[in-house]
Scaffold this motif. Structure first.
Motif, mmCIF file in Angstrom:
data_model
loop_
_atom_site.group_PDB
_atom_site.id
_atom_site.type_symbol
_atom_site.label_atom_id
_atom_site.label_comp_id
_atom_site.label_asym_id
_atom_site.label_seq_id
_atom_site.Cartn_x
_atom_site.Cartn_y
_atom_site.Cartn_z
ATOM 1 N N SER A 33 0.721 -1.481 -0.064
ATOM 2 C CA SER A 33 0.213 0.144 0.250
ATOM 3 C C SER A 33 1.040 1.129 -0.051
ATOM 4 O O SER A 33 0.536 2.097 -0.938
ATOM 5 C CB SER A 33 -0.934 0.355 1.418
ATOM 6 O OG SER A 33 -2.149 -1.275 0.944
ATOM 7 N N VAL A 37 1.289 4.205 -3.258
ATOM 8 C CA VAL A 37 1.101 6.189 -2.274
ATOM 9 C C VAL A 37 2.295 6.468 -2.796
ATOM 10 O O VAL A 37 1.715 7.291 -3.107
ATOM 11 C CB VAL A 37 0.615 6.014 -0.931
ATOM 12 C CG1 VAL A 37 1.038 7.261 -0.537
ATOM 13 C CG2 VAL A 37 -0.250 5.690 -0.168
ATOM 14 N N TRP A 40 2.197 6.950 -6.734
ATOM 15 C CA TRP A 40 1.187 8.493 -6.451
ATOM 16 C C TRP A 40 1.838 9.116 -7.121
ATOM 17 O O TRP A 40 1.960 10.259 -7.624
ATOM 18 C CB TRP A 40 0.027 8.197 -6.340
ATOM 19 C CG TRP A 40 -1.130 9.597 -6.627
ATOM 20 C CD1 TRP A 40 -1.939 9.056 -7.852
ATOM 21 C CD2 TRP A 40 -1.332 10.580 -6.405
ATOM 22 N NE1 TRP A 40 -2.585 10.319 -7.981
ATOM 23 C CE2 TRP A 40 -2.110 11.048 -7.163
ATOM 24 C CE3 TRP A 40 -0.461 11.648 -5.644
ATOM 25 C CZ2 TRP A 40 -2.575 11.808 -6.613
ATOM 26 C CZ3 TRP A 40 -0.922 12.761 -5.308
ATOM 27 C CH2 TRP A 40 -1.572 13.303 -6.033
#
Length: 56
Positions: A33, A37, A40
């Motif tokens: 996860s 992030v 991104w």
């Protein structure tokens, strides 16, 4: 030396460079996860409104 002058004139550039370096340095230690992030953030730096820090 010319590059140092450019970075000192633009504090946003220093913040961006520091953020990129921190993300890349910690990427291998992040969870899946966290990697999403981080990916991104790295791909969308232009959309993040950096504010100059006024440190004394």
């Amino acid at each position: 030396m010319q590059q140092d002058d450019a970075n000192s004139a633009n504090p946003d550039a220093n913040v961006r460079i520091d953020l990129i370096a921190r993300i890349e340095a910690s990427f291998s230690q992040q969870t899946p996860s966290g990697k999403r992030v981080a990916g991104w953030l790295l791909n969308n730096l232009a959309q993040i409104p950096f504010e100059p820090s006024f440190r004394t």
